[in-house]
Enzyme design. Structure first.
Site, PDB file in Angstrom:
ATOM      1  CG  ASP A  50      -2.265   0.976   1.152  1.00  0.00           C
ATOM      2  OD1 ASP A  50      -2.400   1.312   0.096  1.00  0.00           O
ATOM      3  OD2 ASP A  50      -2.917   1.159   2.109  1.00  0.00           O
ATOM      4  CG  HIS A  53      -0.189   1.820  -9.102  1.00  0.00           C
ATOM      5  ND1 HIS A  53      -0.201   1.426  -7.885  1.00  0.00           N
ATOM      6  CD2 HIS A  53      -1.202   2.640  -9.733  1.00  0.00           C
ATOM      7  CE1 HIS A  53      -1.421   1.876  -7.620  1.00  0.00           C
ATOM      8  NE2 HIS A  53      -2.163   2.713  -8.511  1.00  0.00           N
ATOM      9  CG  LEU A  78      10.578 -16.597  -3.440  1.00  0.00           C
ATOM     10  CD1 LEU A  78      10.539 -16.575  -1.970  1.00  0.00           C
ATOM     11  CD2 LEU A  78      10.940 -15.231  -4.089  1.00  0.00           C
TER      12      LEU A  78
HETATM   13  C1  IPE Z   1      -0.908   0.236  -4.097  1.00  0.00           C
HETATM   14  O1  IPE Z   1      -1.146   1.360  -3.215  1.00  0.00           O
HETATM   15  C2  IPE Z   1      -2.297  -0.571  -3.972  1.00  0.00           C
HETATM   16  C3  IPE Z   1      -2.600  -1.248  -5.427  1.00  0.00           C
HETATM   17  C4  IPE Z   1      -3.936  -1.251  -5.513  1.00  0.00           C
HETATM   18  C5  IPE Z   1      -1.698  -1.830  -6.369  1.00  0.00           C
HETATM   19  P1  IPE Z   1      -2.331   2.283  -3.349  1.00  0.00           P
HETATM   20  O2  IPE Z   1      -2.683   2.656  -4.759  1.00  0.00           O
HETATM   21  O3  IPE Z   1      -3.461   1.554  -2.726  1.00  0.00           O
HETATM   22  O4  IPE Z   1      -1.763   3.738  -2.882  1.00  0.00           O
HETATM   23  P2  IPE Z   1      -2.472   4.959  -1.818  1.00  0.00           P
HETATM   24  O5  IPE Z   1      -3.163   4.101  -0.790  1.00  0.00           O
HETATM   25  O6  IPE Z   1      -3.494   5.537  -2.764  1.00  0.00           O
HETATM   26  O7  IPE Z   1      -1.242   5.508  -1.493  1.00  0.00           O
HETATM   27 MG    MG Z   2      -4.080   2.175  -0.735  1.00  0.00          MG
END
Ligand code: IPE
Ligand code: MG
Length: 225
Positions: free
Chosen positions: A2, A19, A113
């Site tokens: 996140d 992302h 892994l």
């Molecule tokens: C990545 O972070 C999670 C995914 C869905 C890929 P976020 O997109 O939730 O980032 P924030 O929470 O808006 O900062």
């Molecule tokens: Mg998020």
């Protein structure tokens, strides 16, 4: 994983830049995991709730998943990484589904892994699908409902080939578990870090793993001498 969006927004960049940076982090974390003694690594890439995001962001994320598989396949195979996916694939683009199946087959014999990526995964959705299959088995007379126990439920989940998680790390300062492996995490340890995923480094993972090694896990029993 996140915090990608906030990492980008903090820099006045589009969320997709975050992302993409997050996907780079995944590569580093996957590379360092075996050296930290990690044999099973599961990452939450896209939840059943993430469809609520803008079309641009959803399509951007799907493109990142496809490119990750295409570009990393050789390296993952060379490094002994067995890749699997959990979640409901039926809603994903057919080309992405084919890439997922292809890399699962290609790496099925590898053992260094076990990397699992959760895409269109939600714990409640997974349980609903498991209940549907168990009820269908019972209705068809293949199983006796009175026999259904925890082990049978575990075997009906997407994670049937995975051990339950020992440690779950959530980044970005949120202290929720957000539908991630709710059944499987009954005895998991949790770590919550304020670090945004694009800043989550192998050094931080090493520190968390070291702390985890010092925890006293009793699984409902008593402390061992
Ligand atoms: C990545 O972070 C999670 C995914 C869905 C890929 P976020 O997109 O939730 O980032 P924030 O929470 O808006 O900062
Ligand atoms: Mg998020």
């Amino acid at each position: 994983m996140d915090g990608n969006g906030r990492w980008a927004t903090n820099r006045s960049w589009p969320r997709l830049v975050g992302h993409r940076k997050g996907a780079e982090r995944v590569k580093e974390i996957v590379r360092c995991a075996p050296d930290l003694g990690i044999e099973w690594l599961t990452i939450y890439a896209f939840s059943t709730e993430n469809w609520k995001r803008s079309t641009e962001e959803v399509l951007g994320l799907m493109g990142i998943f496809a490119r990750y598989i295409e570009r990393e396949a050789d390296r993952l195979a060379a490094e002994g990484v067995r890749m699997r996916f959990i979640g409901d694939r039926s809603r994903l683009d057919k080309k992405l589904q084919a890439l997922m199946l292809g890399i699962e087959r290609r790496t099925a014999h590898l053992t260094r892994l076990n990397l699992t990526v959760a895409i269109n995964y939600g714990g409640r959705d997974e349980m609903a699908r498991a209940v549907r299959s168990l009820v269908a088995d019972a209705a068809a007379g293949r199983i006796d409902p009175a026999q259904i126990d925890g082990a049978m439920i575990s075997a009906a989940l997407d994670t049937r080939d995975l051990p339950d998680p020992d440690l779950i790390i959530r980044t970005s300062g949120e202290t929720r578990t957000s539908n991630f492996l709710p059944w499987q995490s009954a005895y998991a340890e949790y770590e919550f870090t304020p670090t945004l995923w694009p800043d989550f480094s192998p050094d931080e993972l090493a520190a968390i793993v070291a702390r985890f090694g010092n925890r006293d896990r009793r699984f409902g029993g008593v402390k061992h001498a």
